[in-house]
Scaffold this motif. Structure first.
Motif, PDB file in Angstrom:
ATOM      1  N   VAL A  79     -86.853 116.864   0.943  1.00  0.00           N
ATOM      2  CA  VAL A  79     -87.804 117.473   0.006  1.00  0.00           C
ATOM      3  C   VAL A  79     -88.785 118.352   0.758  1.00  0.00           C
ATOM      4  O   VAL A  79     -89.051 119.488   0.403  1.00  0.00           O
ATOM      5  N   PRO A 135     -80.004 119.703 -16.669  1.00  0.00           N
ATOM      6  CA  PRO A 135     -79.548 119.485 -15.301  1.00  0.00           C
ATOM      7  C   PRO A 135     -79.051 120.768 -14.651  1.00  0.00           C
ATOM      8  O   PRO A 135     -78.731 121.726 -15.354  1.00  0.00           O
ATOM      9  N   SER A 145     -74.646 120.706  -6.611  1.00  0.00           N
ATOM     10  CA  SER A 145     -76.024 120.827  -7.101  1.00  0.00           C
ATOM     11  C   SER A 145     -76.995 121.015  -5.939  1.00  0.00           C
ATOM     12  O   SER A 145     -78.036 121.646  -6.100  1.00  0.00           O
ATOM     13  N   ALA A 146     -76.652 120.488  -4.762  1.00  0.00           N
ATOM     14  CA  ALA A 146     -77.558 120.692  -3.626  1.00  0.00           C
ATOM     15  C   ALA A 146     -77.549 122.137  -3.174  1.00  0.00           C
ATOM     16  O   ALA A 146     -78.542 122.632  -2.651  1.00  0.00           O
ATOM     17  N   GLN A 173     -80.955 126.454 -10.216  1.00  0.00           N
ATOM     18  CA  GLN A 173     -81.906 125.349 -10.011  1.00  0.00           C
ATOM     19  C   GLN A 173     -82.910 125.269 -11.144  1.00  0.00           C
ATOM     20  O   GLN A 173     -83.506 124.226 -11.371  1.00  0.00           O
ATOM     21  N   LYS A 174     -83.099 126.382 -11.829  1.00  0.00           N
ATOM     22  CA  LYS A 174     -84.085 126.366 -12.911  1.00  0.00           C
ATOM     23  C   LYS A 174     -83.599 125.561 -14.107  1.00  0.00           C
ATOM     24  O   LYS A 174     -84.388 125.140 -14.924  1.00  0.00           O
ATOM     25  N   LEU A 221     -70.019 116.896  -6.890  1.00  0.00           N
ATOM     26  CA  LEU A 221     -71.145 117.271  -7.745  1.00  0.00           C
ATOM     27  C   LEU A 221     -72.428 117.368  -6.945  1.00  0.00           C
ATOM     28  O   LEU A 221     -73.220 118.288  -7.138  1.00  0.00           O
ATOM     29  N   SER A 222     -72.626 116.421  -6.027  1.00  0.00           N
ATOM     30  CA  SER A 222     -73.888 116.485  -5.291  1.00  0.00           C
ATOM     31  C   SER A 222     -73.879 117.679  -4.341  1.00  0.00           C
ATOM     32  O   SER A 222     -74.921 118.291  -4.105  1.00  0.00           O
ATOM     33  N   PRO A 245     -80.706 129.531  -6.660  1.00  0.00           N
ATOM     34  CA  PRO A 245     -82.041 129.351  -7.269  1.00  0.00           C
ATOM     35  C   PRO A 245     -82.061 129.583  -8.768  1.00  0.00           C
ATOM     36  O   PRO A 245     -82.799 128.911  -9.497  1.00  0.00           O
ATOM     37  N   SER A 305     -68.398 112.450  -7.285  1.00  0.00           N
ATOM     38  CA  SER A 305     -69.854 112.515  -7.106  1.00  0.00           C
ATOM     39  C   SER A 305     -70.211 113.291  -5.846  1.00  0.00           C
ATOM     40  O   SER A 305     -71.253 113.947  -5.784  1.00  0.00           O
ATOM     41  N   GLU A 319     -76.080 116.582   2.914  1.00  0.00           N
ATOM     42  CA  GLU A 319     -77.068 117.537   3.398  1.00  0.00           C
ATOM     43  C   GLU A 319     -77.142 117.433   4.919  1.00  0.00           C
ATOM     44  O   GLU A 319     -76.751 116.418   5.497  1.00  0.00           O
TER      45      GLU A 319
END
Lengths: 471, 378
Positions: free
Chosen positions: A292, A390, A378-379, A386-387, A374-375, A383, A371, A204
């Motif tokens: 966050v 996983p 998923s990051a 995101q719901k 994947l991260s 939207p 990983s 990120e």
């Protein structure tokens, strides 16, 4: 504590105690370390002790925690000890108590009450600036600078443009720093991204900023800058207000030098090199708050998270049949995606492709781990994705891992092997302690050996035990 | 190969605890604070509270706070002020929430202070100025009219604010946020598990004698219980049955410090840990809880009451006007029901008087004082 700040925490933990003590002189630093570096329970412990008149007996601390939370408590205490925030005190022969380090406690109290004349939260400029800039401009500036850096790293690997044009907008100092941090390698006049570089690109934004700054910190001493000065300036930047101009007159020479480098990264903005004011950009003000808060509080920030001009944060949709759709027109994002995706079609606002075995294994060969992929996915998930929980389809996650594991069967850890225990009980006791600290990597109970990745606290524990036995 | 199994699918489990919203209800009843002024004056209590709020905000980067004063005649917002535009840190993102209906926005200019973390300064300034405003608008007539405080209204304000913040925090499509109605509908379908915000209410209470607000407070308690919002009580003075029940029912913390001057340490140790930290801590609880209810007719706390069989309202006396329930208006023959009880007693032979009373009670009201005088205690 997010992934980004844990990097910084690891770096901080390795600093010697004298550096910590100097750092804690600044209330802004004490507050920033408290806010973003400490695990949650550690914060609770520090706050409970902050206004306590005497030391906190260890027995009382144990009684305050539930018996099933001993592990978490030990972890929190060990972080606090490593950062020299609390000290152990031997009251009598069998009574131990904890105490906050004086300077840290004093600074944190000052930060909470807002007293003192330390001026460590940034001195705002009181002269009206004719060339005042607004937040949107700062965001745009930060985004452009940061993207240039990323593009410089990724560009040549995916062969989007010729490498000479890529580095044009990136300063020489930044290039040298990227090379020093082993993010890129230059061979035959071309920029090659390394394994750490991939790790960097897929993080990120906040984590990227920290990774780059940590490299910067490590090389600060070569440039005759003191580490403490640099660190406390960074923590101060994290507590500034976006859109406010701050004066440079109160800064030390080291910090003035830093300002120049940081404006090259896009972390601060100065209208010219001689300007008496500087503006922190969003990259700076979010240094000490984790991602966050970025995603929930201010939707504007999301435009920063790599190039997306849309208000929404994520743009990737993955279906269970491994097809991938990315709503983006940014070359950088397409370049990053193409590292591990077989892209087939491109539309004005959408690229589509497929995750295939070839594309993943190619990425793994380049040094990207599953990983990380994947991260990243998923990051940046759309939207709508995101719901789900996983976020990514489980089949896709498992398959990406399986593809990676096909090639990699061995995992390496650096650490210490503990062996030659005198008795079974001694072995068990130390094993349990290592497990509760979370440093245990591997064990073999028959041979009475185990392997840990950190040894400082275990040796301290052993020494303490030896001393009590001798007595 | 063991590494690939269903268990570690959640690669990005959020290590960080969810942001927590702390709604503080500060009892500003001047009568009670005047009593406490020798040990803990209101000014130092507020200073302590501000440090506590800063500590809460520092404990999590996305933590939020809301402060409500429960005054003698009204409940007032101290922070955030009911206009979403005035404060950048208040998170009322929607364009038409109910928070911004009244008044012209008065931008509080917070002086830039290099010695203070700016978010702290903003909140501190807002709370202090709003509190001063509240005290200025308090008239003597307001004080004379009632010795107690409107804790019920303040609790409802806190709960509605929490409900709204939770909605705003729930992960919804950003395209839908300009339409709060769709966000509402979405929250029903998506279920509360995904909402990342954990909230709690802290009531700092100094007034006793809250029984006259039994109904609104109980309703607030049940609402909080349903939404799993713990209500913590810090009771500096006075004692009320009601608030003890509030934290017992919602799983909050009840503390009645013996030395109110140590307020800050009580706050820091007992009330700072949020839901995440509380899972691993031993928290103080109320111990023996007084579960007595207050009657609906005179707002007195009763040991034994009479309950309407239709709406479950509680009355301290069976002698209701026209034998009609005060709440729902159903006809209740309480007086007759009472005659039945003494009819069993005569076997003991000792209590002849009761029998006399029982026969008399055909005329309603004649014996009711004796009847309501808790026969169990004799």
């Amino acid at each position: 504590m997010s992934a980004s700040s844990s990097q910084a925490l690891e770096y901080l933990e390795l600093l010697p105690g004298s550096v910590h003590k100097k750092l804690y002189d600044q209330p802004s630093t004490a507050l920033a370390i408290f806010r973003c570096m400490l695990p949650h329970l550690a914060k609770t412990i520090v706050m409970a002790m902050l206004y306590m008149t005497g030391p906190f007996p260890a027995n009382d601390l144990d009684a305050w925690f539930r018996s099933d939370a001993k592990r978490e408590k030990d972890k929190a205490i060990s972080v606090l000890e490593r950062l020299h925030i609390i000290m152990l005190r031997q009251e009598t022969s069998n009574q131990i108590s904890y105490q906050l380090t004086k300077r840290f406690a004093q600074s944190l109290r000052q930060a909470l009450t807002g007293g003192g004349t330390h001026r460590s939260f940034g001195v705002p400029s009181n002269q009206p600036d004719a060339k005042r800039v607004d937040k949107a401009f700062l965001d745009e500036y930060a985004r452009k600078q940061w993207e240039n850096i990323l593009f410089y790293m990724v560009g040549s690997t995916v062969g989007l443009a010729d490498s000479n044009a890529l580095g044009r907008d990136v300063g020489e100092g930044t290039k040298a720093l990227l090379k020093a941090g082993d993010f890129v390698r230059i061979a035959h006049g071309r920029v090659h991204i390394t394994r750490t570089g991939f790790e960097f690109v897929l993080q990120e934004v906040n984590a990227q900023v920290w990774s780059l700054l940590i490299v910067y910190l490590k090389h600060a001493s070569q440039l005759n800058m003191s580490e403490t000065d640099v660190l406390s300036f960074l923590f101060m930047l994290g507590s500034l207000e976006l859109g406010q101009d701050y004066t440079t007159t109160t800064l030390s020479p080291t910090q003035l030098q830093m300002l120049e480098d940081l404006s090259a990264f896009g972390i601060v903005y100065r209208s010219s090199k001689e300007a008496s004011t500087f503006y922190p950009t969003r990259l700076a003000t979010t240094l000490t708050s984790d991602s966050v808060s970025l995603s929930t509080s201010e939707p504007i920030t999301n435009s920063l998270s790599s190039a997306g001009h849309r208000a929404g944060k994520g743009y990737i949709i993955i279906e269970t049949n491994y097809r991938l759709y990315a709503y983006t027109s940014s070359l950088l994002q397409i370049a990053v995606l193409s590292l591990f995706t077989k892209l087939t079609t491109r539309f004005p606002n959408l690229v589509s492709g497929k995750l295939t075995k070839e594309s993943i294994t190619r990425a793994v060969r380049l040094g990207i781990s599953s990983s990380q992929i994947l991260s990243y996915l998923s990051a940046h998930a759309h939207p709508q994705m995101q719901k789900n929980s996983p976020v990514l389809p489980p089949t896709v996650m498992d398959q990406i891992r399986l593809w990676e594991y096909e090639g990699e069967r061995v995992e390496t850890h650096n650490g210490f092997l503990m062996k030659d225990f005198g008795s079974e009980s001694e072995f068990r006791e130390l094993l349990e302690y290592a497990e509760s600290l979370g440093v245990l990597v591997w064990k073999n109970e028959e041979k009475r050996v185990f392997f840990v990745d950190r040894v400082e606290q275990i040796s301290l524990y052993l020494n303490n035990k030896k001393r009590t036995q001798d007595r | 190969m063991n590494a690939i199994d269903g268990t570690d699918r959640h690669i990005k489990t959020d290590e960080a605890p969810p942001p927590s919203l702390l709604a503080i209800v500060l009892d500003t009843n001047p009568h009670a604070w005047a009593h406490l002024s020798s040990t803990l004056p209101l000014s130092s209590a507020i200073a302590n509270l501000l440090v506590f709020i800063n500590a809460h905000l520092a404990s999590g980067n996305a933590n939020e706070v809301a402060v409500i004063a429960s005054h003698t005649h009204r409940a007032a917002w101290l922070y955030p002020i009911p206009q979403s535009t005035t404060l950048p840190t208040s998170q009322n993102g929607t364009s038409n929430g109910d928070m911004e209906t009244n008044g012209a926005p008065t931008e509080p200019s917070v002086p830039e202070n290099p010695n203070k973390y700016r978010p702290f300064a903003i909140i501190e300034k807002a709370i202090l100025s709003n509190f001063a405003k509240l005290l200025d608008t308090t008239k003597e007539s307001d004080l004379a009219s009632t010795p107690t405080t409107l804790v019920g209204g303040a609790l409802s304000l806190a709960l509605s604010y929490i409900a709204k913040s939770t909605l705003l925090h729930s992960p919804v499509d950003p395209l839908a946020t300009d339409n709060p109605l769709s966000a509402l509908a979405d929250s029903e379908t998506m279920h509360a598990q995904r909402t990342p915000l954990t909230s709690r209410v802290l009531v700092i209470s100094v007034s006793g004698d809250l029984a006259n607000q039994y109904i609104p407070v109980m309703n607030a308690i049940f609402a909080a219980q349903r939404r799993r919002i713990p209500i913590d009580i810090l009771k500096l003075a006075g004692d009320t049955v009601l608030l003890q029940q509030a934290c017992d029912a919602t799983g909050g913390i009840y503390m009645k410090p013996e030395r109110p001057e140590g307020l800050l340490q009580y706050l820091m140790m007992g009330f700072l840990p949020d839901a995440t930290a509380r899972r691993s801590l031993v928290m103080p609880s109320a111990g023996g809880v007084d579960f007595r209810a207050a009657c609906f007719c005179h707002r007195k706390v009763v040991d034994i009451g009479y309950v309407c069989s239709v709406c479950l309202s509680i009355f301290c006396t069976p002698n209701l006007p026209d034998n009609l329930c005060l709440t729902c208006g159903s006809y209740l023959s309480l007086a007759q029901a009472q005659t039945a009880t003494p009819a069993v007693i005569p076997r003991q032979r000792k209590k002849k008087k009761k029998r006399v009373g029982g026969t008399d009670s055909a005329t309603p009201g004649g014996s009711t004082p004796a009847g309501s005088g808790t026969p169990v205690h004799t």
